[in-house]
Design an enzyme around this catalytic site. Structure first.
Site, PDB file in Angstrom:
ATOM      1  CG  ASP A   1      -4.245   4.808   1.719  1.00  0.00           C
ATOM      2  OD1 ASP A   1      -5.326   5.399   1.514  1.00  0.00           O
ATOM      3  OD2 ASP A   1      -3.758   4.636   2.846  1.00  0.00           O
ATOM      4  CG  PHE A   2      -3.474   8.406  -4.097  1.00  0.00           C
ATOM      5  CD1 PHE A   2      -2.272   8.368  -3.403  1.00  0.00           C
ATOM      6  CD2 PHE A   2      -3.472   8.064  -5.439  1.00  0.00           C
ATOM      7  CE1 PHE A   2      -1.088   8.012  -4.035  1.00  0.00           C
ATOM      8  CE2 PHE A   2      -2.295   7.709  -6.089  1.00  0.00           C
ATOM      9  CZ  PHE A   2      -1.098   7.672  -5.379  1.00  0.00           C
ATOM     10  CE  LYS A   3      -6.802   6.522   4.620  1.00  0.00           C
ATOM     11  NZ  LYS A   3      -5.334   6.301   4.530  1.00  0.00           N
TER      12      LYS A   3
ATOM     13  CE  LYS B   1      -2.193   1.650   3.705  1.00  0.00           C
ATOM     14  NZ  LYS B   1      -1.926   3.096   3.676  1.00  0.00           N
TER      15      LYS B   1
ATOM     16  CD  GLN C   1      -2.875   3.436  13.404  1.00  0.00           C
ATOM     17  OE1 GLN C   1      -3.990   3.921  13.568  1.00  0.00           O
ATOM     18  NE2 GLN C   1      -2.418   3.153  12.190  1.00  0.00           N
ATOM     19  CE  LYS C   2      -0.222   0.698  23.119  1.00  0.00           C
ATOM     20  NZ  LYS C   2       0.849   1.355  22.418  1.00  0.00           N
ATOM     21  N   GLY C   3      -3.997  -2.058  17.330  1.00  0.00           N
ATOM     22  CA  GLY C   3      -5.189  -2.759  16.848  1.00  0.00           C
ATOM     23  C   GLY C   3      -5.193  -4.195  17.356  1.00  0.00           C
TER      24      GLY C   3
ATOM     25  N   GLY D   1      -4.064  -0.720  11.435  1.00  0.00           N
ATOM     26  CA  GLY D   1      -4.034  -0.363  12.856  1.00  0.00           C
ATOM     27  C   GLY D   1      -3.363  -1.397  13.735  1.00  0.00           C
TER      28      GLY D   1
HETATM   29  P1  BMP Z   1       0.998   1.657  10.681  1.00  0.00           P
HETATM   30  O1  BMP Z   1       0.893   0.117  10.711  1.00  0.00           O
HETATM   31  O2  BMP Z   1       2.398   2.140  10.585  1.00  0.00           O
HETATM   32  O3  BMP Z   1       0.216   2.282  11.779  1.00  0.00           O
HETATM   33  O4  BMP Z   1       0.340   2.128   9.291  1.00  0.00           O
HETATM   34  C1  BMP Z   1      -1.010   2.031   9.016  1.00  0.00           C
HETATM   35  C2  BMP Z   1      -1.293   2.436   7.587  1.00  0.00           C
HETATM   36  O5  BMP Z   1      -2.692   2.330   7.354  1.00  0.00           O
HETATM   37  C3  BMP Z   1      -0.903   3.848   7.231  1.00  0.00           C
HETATM   38  O6  BMP Z   1      -0.522   3.869   5.871  1.00  0.00           O
HETATM   39  C4  BMP Z   1      -2.190   4.629   7.408  1.00  0.00           C
HETATM   40  O7  BMP Z   1      -2.272   5.740   6.546  1.00  0.00           O
HETATM   41  C5  BMP Z   1      -3.237   3.588   7.009  1.00  0.00           C
HETATM   42  N1  BMP Z   1      -4.552   3.747   7.641  1.00  0.00           N
HETATM   43  C6  BMP Z   1      -4.670   3.782   9.018  1.00  0.00           C
HETATM   44  O8  BMP Z   1      -3.703   3.681   9.760  1.00  0.00           O
HETATM   45  N2  BMP Z   1      -5.921   3.929   9.545  1.00  0.00           N
HETATM   46  C7  BMP Z   1      -7.042   4.026   8.780  1.00  0.00           C
HETATM   47  O9  BMP Z   1      -8.132   4.127   9.318  1.00  0.00           O
HETATM   48  C8  BMP Z   1      -6.908   3.977   7.392  1.00  0.00           C
HETATM   49  C9  BMP Z   1      -5.647   3.821   6.834  1.00  0.00           C
HETATM   50  O10 BMP Z   1      -5.508   3.741   5.532  1.00  0.00           O
END
Ligand code: BMP
Length: 213
Positions: free
Chosen positions: A55-57, A29, A169-171, A165
């Protein structure tokens, strides 16, 4: 499916990470950091190794959105990510462009960050419904909020769901695995001391979580 979020600004480092992790990732991505730093040509370069999700959102009026999608696909992207809150006319226009390239369109329902609850959360379900209704290929739903991913899966039925996440981001990988088709991971892989090992371990964790869920 493990998608590598390649949010790097150095072409050299990006290509190194891809080389190290390519046996364990299924797609790459790219987001603004890499494309704005290295140029759109990086998409074609990376697409020679793995399918690229741009991923240009995308979140603009239909015409401008279609131009962005066209540029992404013309340069070798396999898929684009757009925001859902812009409404169905934009999504339809992006889908029209994608069809010309046999490309996919993923729609963000709600972001992973906390602030997403202020504006996005109330509309996530509706966005998923519209994306499904008009024939988008998949959704992007937040691994940081398993209950939201569960709800999106109920609406999405058989639509593909990719979830970012995991890691920094602790998903909650183990909690969301059963609802999603793939995870999107960036920093936990490319910032790891051993990116290859990190990619292998995350992929294995996801595989196991899916099997036991
Ligand atoms: P990371 O694992 O380093 O946190 O990266 C997450 C990636 O997913 C980043 O490219 C971010 O832009 C994307 N992203 C996100 O984190 N949360 C969203 O809700 C949507 C995303 O595209």
């Amino acid at each position: 499916m493990l998608v590598l979020a390649l949010d790097l600004t150095s072409r050299k480092k990006a290509l190194e990470i891809v080389e190290k992790t390519k046996d364990f990732i299924d797609a790459i991505k790219v987001n603004y950091p890499i494309v704005l730093s290295c140029g759109i040509g990086i998409v074609k370069e990376l697409s020679k190794v793995k399918p690229v999700i741009a991923d240009f959102k995308i979140a603009d009026i239909p015409y401008t959105s279609s131009l962005i999608a066209e540029i992404a696909f013309k340069n070798g992207a396999n898929a684009v990510i757009c925001h859902g809150f812009v409404g169905r006319d934009v999504l339809k226009e992006i889908l029209r462009v994608a069809e010309n390239y046999d490309g996919k369109v993923y729609v963000v329902t709600e972001l992973t960050n906390d602030g997403a609850k202020e504006f996005m959360k109330p509309f996530a379900r509706k966005i998923a419904e519209i994306a499904k209704e008009i024939g988008c290929h998949g959704l992007i739903a937040p691994a940081t909020k398993p209950e939201r991913v569960k709800e999106v899966r109920e609406v999405a039925k058989n639509l593909e769901i990719l979830s970012p996440g995991i890691g920094v981001q602790k998903g909650k990988l183990e909690e969301i695995a059963k609802y999603v088709d793939g995870i999107i991971v960036g920093r936990s892989i490319y910032n790891a001391d051993d990116p290859k090992k990190a990619a292998r371990e995350i992929k294995e964790r996801f595989r196991k979580a899916k099997l036991t869920s």
